[in-house]
Enzyme design. Structure first.
Site, PDB file in Angstrom:
ATOM      1  N   GLU A  91     -24.867  37.104  -1.144  1.00 43.26           N
ATOM      2  CA  GLU A  91     -25.736  36.368  -0.227  1.00 43.26           C
ATOM      3  C   GLU A  91     -25.051  35.116   0.289  1.00 43.26           C
ATOM      4  O   GLU A  91     -24.301  34.473  -0.434  1.00 43.26           O
ATOM      5  CB  GLU A  91     -26.962  35.874  -0.971  1.00 43.26           C
ATOM      6  CG  GLU A  91     -27.819  36.960  -1.536  1.00 43.26           C
ATOM      7  CD  GLU A  91     -29.020  36.388  -2.265  1.00 43.26           C
ATOM      8  OE1 GLU A  91     -29.787  37.171  -2.801  1.00 43.26           O
ATOM      9  OE2 GLU A  91     -29.174  35.155  -2.287  1.00 43.26           O
ATOM     10  N   CYS A 104     -24.049  27.844   2.981  1.00 41.55           N
ATOM     11  CA  CYS A 104     -24.030  27.932   1.525  1.00 41.55           C
ATOM     12  C   CYS A 104     -23.357  29.247   1.135  1.00 41.55           C
ATOM     13  O   CYS A 104     -23.810  30.321   1.522  1.00 41.55           O
ATOM     14  CB  CYS A 104     -25.477  27.881   1.025  1.00 41.55           C
ATOM     15  SG  CYS A 104     -25.640  28.106  -0.739  1.00 41.55           S
ATOM     16  N   CYS A 111     -23.345  36.495 -11.721  1.00 43.78           N
ATOM     17  CA  CYS A 111     -22.944  35.256 -12.386  1.00 43.78           C
ATOM     18  C   CYS A 111     -22.964  35.487 -13.893  1.00 43.78           C
ATOM     19  O   CYS A 111     -23.761  36.263 -14.400  1.00 43.78           O
ATOM     20  CB  CYS A 111     -23.913  34.131 -12.009  1.00 43.78           C
ATOM     21  SG  CYS A 111     -23.401  32.515 -12.638  1.00 43.78           S
ATOM     22  N   CYS A 115     -28.353  31.033 -16.252  1.00 43.27           N
ATOM     23  CA  CYS A 115     -29.287  29.899 -16.286  1.00 43.27           C
ATOM     24  C   CYS A 115     -30.695  30.472 -16.119  1.00 43.27           C
ATOM     25  O   CYS A 115     -30.906  31.382 -15.308  1.00 43.27           O
ATOM     26  CB  CYS A 115     -28.963  28.913 -15.171  1.00 43.27           C
ATOM     27  SG  CYS A 115     -27.311  28.212 -15.354  1.00 43.27           S
ATOM     28  N   CYS A 118     -32.573  30.727 -12.649  1.00 43.68           N
ATOM     29  CA  CYS A 118     -31.788  31.189 -11.494  1.00 43.68           C
ATOM     30  C   CYS A 118     -31.755  32.711 -11.426  1.00 43.68           C
ATOM     31  O   CYS A 118     -31.595  33.390 -12.440  1.00 43.68           O
ATOM     32  CB  CYS A 118     -30.375  30.636 -11.602  1.00 43.68           C
ATOM     33  SG  CYS A 118     -29.299  31.130 -10.239  1.00 43.68           S
ATOM     34  N   HIS A 215     -30.059  19.136 -14.485  1.00 44.68           N
ATOM     35  CA  HIS A 215     -31.392  19.673 -14.786  1.00 44.68           C
ATOM     36  C   HIS A 215     -32.041  19.156 -16.071  1.00 44.68           C
ATOM     37  O   HIS A 215     -33.241  19.335 -16.262  1.00 44.68           O
ATOM     38  CB  HIS A 215     -31.415  21.202 -14.762  1.00 44.68           C
ATOM     39  CG  HIS A 215     -30.753  21.800 -13.550  1.00 44.68           C
ATOM     40  ND1 HIS A 215     -30.691  21.157 -12.330  1.00 44.68           N
ATOM     41  CD2 HIS A 215     -30.103  22.974 -13.361  1.00 44.68           C
ATOM     42  CE1 HIS A 215     -30.038  21.915 -11.459  1.00 44.68           C
ATOM     43  NE2 HIS A 215     -29.671  23.011 -12.062  1.00 44.68           N
ATOM     44  N   ASN A 289     -37.845  26.288  -7.291  1.00 46.95           N
ATOM     45  CA  ASN A 289     -38.223  27.360  -6.388  1.00 46.95           C
ATOM     46  C   ASN A 289     -38.535  28.555  -7.278  1.00 46.95           C
ATOM     47  O   ASN A 289     -37.648  29.076  -7.943  1.00 46.95           O
ATOM     48  CB  ASN A 289     -37.004  27.624  -5.489  1.00 46.95           C
ATOM     49  CG  ASN A 289     -37.360  28.410  -4.257  1.00 46.95           C
ATOM     50  OD1 ASN A 289     -38.385  29.096  -4.219  1.00 46.95           O
ATOM     51  ND2 ASN A 289     -36.516  28.321  -3.266  1.00 46.95           N
ATOM     52  N   CYS A 332     -30.819  30.944  -4.648  1.00 51.05           N
ATOM     53  CA  CYS A 332     -29.694  31.785  -5.090  1.00 51.05           C
ATOM     54  C   CYS A 332     -30.099  33.121  -5.681  1.00 51.05           C
ATOM     55  O   CYS A 332     -30.864  33.167  -6.626  1.00 51.05           O
ATOM     56  CB  CYS A 332     -28.903  31.102  -6.191  1.00 51.05           C
ATOM     57  SG  CYS A 332     -28.500  29.435  -5.856  1.00 51.05           S
TER      58      CYS A 332
HETATM   59  N1  SAH Z   1     -23.196  27.904 -10.422  1.00 56.59           N
HETATM   60  C1  SAH Z   1     -23.220  26.746  -9.600  1.00 56.59           C
HETATM   61  C2  SAH Z   1     -23.537  26.988  -8.133  1.00 56.59           C
HETATM   62  C3  SAH Z   1     -24.649  27.936  -7.795  1.00 56.59           C
HETATM   63  S1  SAH Z   1     -26.314  27.390  -8.039  1.00 56.59           S
HETATM   64  C4  SAH Z   1     -24.156  25.721 -10.188  1.00 56.59           C
HETATM   65  O1  SAH Z   1     -24.788  26.007 -11.187  1.00 56.59           O
HETATM   66  O2  SAH Z   1     -24.216  24.613  -9.672  1.00 56.59           O
HETATM   67  C5  SAH Z   1     -26.589  26.143  -6.867  1.00 56.59           C
HETATM   68  C6  SAH Z   1     -27.748  25.259  -7.212  1.00 56.59           C
HETATM   69  O3  SAH Z   1     -29.013  25.934  -7.068  1.00 56.59           O
HETATM   70  C7  SAH Z   1     -27.685  24.780  -8.658  1.00 56.59           C
HETATM   71  O4  SAH Z   1     -27.982  23.425  -8.749  1.00 56.59           O
HETATM   72  C8  SAH Z   1     -28.752  25.637  -9.300  1.00 56.59           C
HETATM   73  O5  SAH Z   1     -29.143  25.052 -10.489  1.00 56.59           O
HETATM   74  C9  SAH Z   1     -29.808  25.680  -8.198  1.00 56.59           C
HETATM   75  N2  SAH Z   1     -30.830  26.717  -8.388  1.00 56.59           N
HETATM   76  C10 SAH Z   1     -30.677  27.957  -8.898  1.00 56.59           C
HETATM   77  N3  SAH Z   1     -31.857  28.593  -8.970  1.00 56.59           N
HETATM   78  C11 SAH Z   1     -32.791  27.740  -8.497  1.00 56.59           C
HETATM   79  C12 SAH Z   1     -34.204  27.824  -8.339  1.00 56.59           C
HETATM   80  N4  SAH Z   1     -34.883  28.917  -8.661  1.00 56.59           N
HETATM   81  N5  SAH Z   1     -34.847  26.735  -7.829  1.00 56.59           N
HETATM   82  C13 SAH Z   1     -34.160  25.631  -7.472  1.00 56.59           C
HETATM   83  N6  SAH Z   1     -32.833  25.505  -7.598  1.00 56.59           N
HETATM   84  C14 SAH Z   1     -32.143  26.544  -8.117  1.00 56.59           C
END
Ligand code: SAH
Length: 342
Positions: A91, A104, A111, A115, A118, A215, A289, A332
């Site tokens: 994406e 982006c 991945c 997390c 995510c 976070h 989100n 993401c």
């Molecule tokens: N792996 C890297 C880059 C990808 S995620 C990282 O962790 O930074 C990019 C950003 O989107 C990160 O800050 C991640 O924590 C955030 N993100 C992922 N899922 C999300 C969600 N459901 N709501 C809000 N932010 C989210």
């Protein structure tokens, strides 16, 4: 076997030309055809001698991504699902804001880091993206819009610093005058906290922006949402971030997803203040989100404002990220998740 020209750097292409007894300046010309003039074959490269065009044609091909889905949000955000040569999907997102276009990008298929909030890790990790696949996302989006792309953020699928070499090779092309010519300060790498990568990046002599997905400033809490924290806890992460800021003289950003009722209390804000004490940085608060099945709630509006105001009282440079593209699942991995679930 033909090679993908977009996996080459200027120097490598120069080396190829030298071996084949062509002047090195053709390397820049070829790359500017590819990245500036968006050439999709060698035949149109009118300032390249015909014999060299033929030779390039024999040795290289110009890859591109297959656009399989495009969603346009009411707020102008556009989300793309691209298919790679091996049929994997990734994406990318276009975020227009006040006449500027931010793109982006993804750096991996899936991945490794899982997390909890995510969607990107939901289907595990398949592989790293190549330099070409990273750059092709910009070219693919470029085809869809009239205006220039001004900013690049590596906040799509994957962990950029876990695909370090391809990332840095792509960044050098993104920055190059003969290619995309996007300033280093307009390029942001976001990381879940890969300490070795941060240390290495600090020594590249680049002026790129670093964003840390924090976070939580409490180890026990961060462990539960970002498993990588069990390896690189805050007492390892923060020194590397402080060192990055010192060596690059850039102001680092901490992203902080506000998860309703989880990391939004006074003691969470206090831990954050303590963690960043003495570090000139920015805090970007991101209202969660909601991702299906993540087990978290979006924060209440008051929770967001309370947390921000608490930090503001201590003169912290804090902003709230406005959610974009919510109607098109722009967080993401969400679009891919839907595609794979079908
Ligand atoms: N792996 C890297 C880059 C990808 S995620 C990282 O962790 O930074 C990019 C950003 O989107 C990160 O800050 C991640 O924590 C955030 N993100 C992922 N899922 C999300 C969600 N459901 N709501 C809000 N932010 C989210």
């Amino acid at each position: 076997m033909k090679k993908d020209l977009k996996n080459f750097t200027l120097e490598e292409l120069g080396g190829y030309l030298a071996v084949n007894r062509y002047p090195g300046y053709h390397a820049q010309q070829v790359l500017s055809w590819v990245y500036q003039k968006k050439a999709e074959d060698f035949s149109c490269m009118s300032n390249i001698p015909a014999a060299l065009r033929k030779k390039l044609q024999d040795d290289f091909y110009l890859s591109k991504l297959n656009l399989i889905k495009r969603l346009v949000s009411r707020d102008g955000t556009r989300k793309y699902l691209f298919e790679l040569e091996d049929k994997n999907t990734i994406e990318s997102v276009l975020i227009p804001h006040k006449g500027r276009n931010t793109v982006c990008l993804s750096t991996q298929v899936g991945c490794k880091y899982c997390c909890r909030f995510c969607a990107s890790g939901a289907f595990g990790f398949a592989r790293d993206l190549s330099q070409a696949e990273i750059l092709n996302q910009i070219l693919g989006i470029g085809k869809d819009i009239k205006n220039k792309i001004n900013n690049i953020v590596f906040m799509g699928m994957g962990e950029p610093l876990d695909n370090y070499d391809a990332l840095l090779r792509a960044i050098r092309i993104i920055n190059a005058k003969y290619a995309f010519y996007i300033g280093q300060r307009k390029i942001t790498i976001s990381t879940a906290g890969l300490v070795e990568g941060i240390k290495k990046l600090a020594r590249e002599g680049l002026q790129i922006e670093l964003s840390i997905s924090l976070h939580s400033a409490v180890d026990a809490k961060r462990d539960t949402i970002i498993p990588l924290n069990m390896k690189y806890s805050l007492n390892k992460l923060l020194p590397s971030v402080r060192e990055f800021a010192k060596l690059t003289k850039r102001k680092v950003t901490f992203e902080y997803i506000l998860l309703g009722g989880f990391n939004t209390a006074v003691r969470d804000a206090q831990a954050l203040l303590e963690l960043i004490r003495g570090l000139d940085c920015k805090i970007n608060l991101i209202p969660f989100n909601d991702v299906a099945g993540a087990g978290f709630l979006p924060p209440a509006k008051l929770e967001v404002l309370f947390f921000r105001d608490y930090l503001l009282k201590y003169n912290i440079d804090v902003t709230i990220r406005q959610p974009r593209g919510q109607d098109i699942e722009a967080a993401c991995g969400q679009l891919r998740m839907r595609h794979l679930n079908q």
